[in-house]
Scaffold this motif. Sequence first.
Motif, short mmCIF file in Angstrom:
data_model
loop_
_atom_site.label_atom_id
_atom_site.label_comp_id
_atom_site.label_asym_id
_atom_site.label_seq_id
_atom_site.Cartn_x
_atom_site.Cartn_y
_atom_site.Cartn_z
N LEU A 204 31.62 23.57 31.55
CA LEU A 204 31.63 23.91 32.95
C LEU A 204 32.63 25.09 33.12
O LEU A 204 33.97 24.94 32.71
CB LEU A 204 32.23 22.80 33.82
N GLU A 205 32.31 26.04 33.96
CA GLU A 205 33.32 27.44 34.05
C GLU A 205 33.28 27.56 35.45
O GLU A 205 32.25 27.55 36.35
CB GLU A 205 32.95 28.33 33.12
N ARG A 206 34.23 28.67 35.89
CA ARG A 206 34.31 28.95 37.25
C ARG A 206 34.41 30.81 36.98
O ARG A 206 35.12 31.02 35.83
CB ARG A 206 35.45 28.60 38.19
N VAL A 207 33.86 31.61 37.89
CA VAL A 207 33.79 32.84 37.56
C VAL A 207 34.84 33.50 38.65
O VAL A 207 34.82 33.34 39.96
CB VAL A 207 32.57 33.59 37.95
N ILE A 208 36.02 33.96 38.13
CA ILE A 208 37.09 34.60 39.02
C ILE A 208 36.57 36.08 39.09
O ILE A 208 36.37 36.72 38.42
CB ILE A 208 38.54 34.44 38.38
N GLY A 209 36.56 36.39 40.44
CA GLY A 209 36.29 37.98 40.76
C GLY A 209 37.29 38.75 41.80
O GLY A 209 38.36 37.98 42.32
N VAL A 210 37.28 40.00 41.91
CA VAL A 210 37.94 40.83 42.81
C VAL A 210 37.12 41.18 43.88
O VAL A 210 35.85 41.48 43.58
CB VAL A 210 38.76 41.72 42.07
N ALA A 211 37.54 41.10 45.15
CA ALA A 211 36.71 41.34 46.19
C ALA A 211 37.36 42.29 47.25
O ALA A 211 38.74 42.33 47.65
CB ALA A 211 36.18 40.16 47.00
N ILE A 212 36.53 43.02 47.77
CA ILE A 212 36.79 44.09 49.03
C ILE A 212 35.83 43.73 49.87
O ILE A 212 34.69 43.46 49.76
CB ILE A 212 37.17 45.46 48.52
N LEU A 213 36.19 44.01 51.17
CA LEU A 213 35.25 43.95 52.55
C LEU A 213 34.42 44.94 52.40
O LEU A 213 34.69 45.91 52.11
CB LEU A 213 36.12 43.98 53.69
N ALA A 214 33.21 44.76 52.26
CA ALA A 214 31.84 45.53 52.05
C ALA A 214 32.11 46.69 53.35
O ALA A 214 32.33 46.26 54.36
CB ALA A 214 30.48 45.02 52.03
N ASP A 215 31.94 47.97 52.89
CA ASP A 215 31.97 49.17 53.91
C ASP A 215 33.31 49.41 54.69
O ASP A 215 33.49 50.03 55.67
CB ASP A 215 30.86 48.84 54.86
N ALA A 216 34.33 48.73 53.94
CA ALA A 216 35.72 49.09 54.76
C ALA A 216 36.20 50.22 54.41
O ALA A 216 35.90 50.65 53.16
CB ALA A 216 36.73 47.78 54.27
N LEU A 217 36.98 51.00 55.23
CA LEU A 217 37.74 51.96 54.84
C LEU A 217 38.93 51.95 54.39
O LEU A 217 39.77 51.26 55.15
CB LEU A 217 37.71 52.84 56.30
N LEU A 218 39.07 51.87 53.16
CA LEU A 218 40.47 51.81 52.46
C LEU A 218 41.08 52.74 51.82
O LEU A 218 40.52 53.92 51.47
CB LEU A 218 39.78 50.58 51.16
N PRO A 219 42.45 52.71 51.93
CA PRO A 219 43.18 53.68 51.19
C PRO A 219 42.73 54.09 49.80
O PRO A 219 42.37 53.07 49.12
CB PRO A 219 44.60 53.26 51.18
N ARG A 220 42.94 55.39 49.30
CA ARG A 220 42.78 55.58 47.98
C ARG A 220 43.58 54.82 47.03
O ARG A 220 42.97 54.60 45.85
CB ARG A 220 43.13 57.10 47.71
N ALA A 221 44.71 54.21 47.53
CA ALA A 221 45.61 53.56 46.52
C ALA A 221 44.92 52.15 46.07
O ALA A 221 44.95 51.70 44.92
CB ALA A 221 47.02 53.23 47.05
N VAL A 222 43.95 51.76 46.97
CA VAL A 222 43.38 50.53 46.66
C VAL A 222 42.56 50.56 45.50
O VAL A 222 42.26 49.84 44.81
CB VAL A 222 42.53 50.02 48.04
N PHE A 223 41.80 51.75 45.55
CA PHE A 223 40.68 52.15 44.49
C PHE A 223 41.48 52.36 43.10
O PHE A 223 40.88 52.16 42.14
CB PHE A 223 39.86 53.26 44.91
N ALA A 224 42.64 52.87 43.19
CA ALA A 224 43.42 53.03 42.33
C ALA A 224 43.90 51.79 41.47
O ALA A 224 43.92 51.46 40.26
CB ALA A 224 44.66 54.09 42.39
N PHE A 225 43.86 50.87 42.49
CA PHE A 225 44.35 49.39 41.79
C PHE A 225 43.21 48.79 41.44
O PHE A 225 43.64 48.15 39.95
CB PHE A 225 44.77 48.87 42.76
N LEU A 226 42.01 49.19 41.85
CA LEU A 226 40.93 48.43 41.19
C LEU A 226 40.42 49.09 39.87
O LEU A 226 40.17 48.34 38.98
CB LEU A 226 39.76 48.65 42.26
#
Length: 232
Positions: A204-226
């Motif tokens: 049995l496993e769980r899947v860990i992921g990263v999420a952002i709010l769809a269609d959100a206007l995010l700073p460029r720094a966020v995408f650099a972190f991703l």
Amino acid sequence: MTPIGEQVIQEARQVLHLLEVIQEKANQEKGLQTGQVRVACVRSIATHVLPKVIALFRQKFPTISVVMTECDRYAQVEQALREGQADIGFTLLPTTTEFETWELFRDEFVVLLPPGSIAPGVSLSWEQLAEYPMIVNLRSPQHNKTVHAHFLQFGQTLKIDYEVREDSTILSMVMQGLGATVMAQLAAEPIPEGIEVRSLPVLLERVIGVAILADALLPRAVFAFLDILKVG
């Protein structure tokens, strides 16, 4: 050092300096010279995953700060994203379509048994597992539900003898021979020496992921972190 060696070192230093200048100019062009990234996560992620990622990120973007919010549950992580309190969240997948997500890794649910309760190298059967008093964390209803459903799928019942509110309490109780528990391995770490760790009879496993709010206007720094997350 030979004369040619000294010349090569000097030229290598010039190349490294030019690379730093190019990187700095590129970051400025991207608007990455200032700002912050707000991250929401649960304790196990904050302890075992994020420190390395943040260190890599700060090496590349030293002027951008990372603000981390620790949540008790993954549902709270997702709520922080909805309410605009976080830019990036670590959560369980799959989730709803309101989020854009990426899988990071898979985390196995393992059985933690009292010291010396099972022979080294011996796999655990459902029948053996049923003999142990079970300890669960009341603050992890989603995980408990997942484990319970997994047991039912194979005709087994999760018999609960103790309900507590801290993972550290569970580990202490297992160490003292009061029972066994089923926990996601990342949440269990660091596992005290002596506690027996076994896989469930059926994985049995769980899947860990990263999420952002769809269609959100995010700073460029966020995408650099991703980008750092995806590479790391």
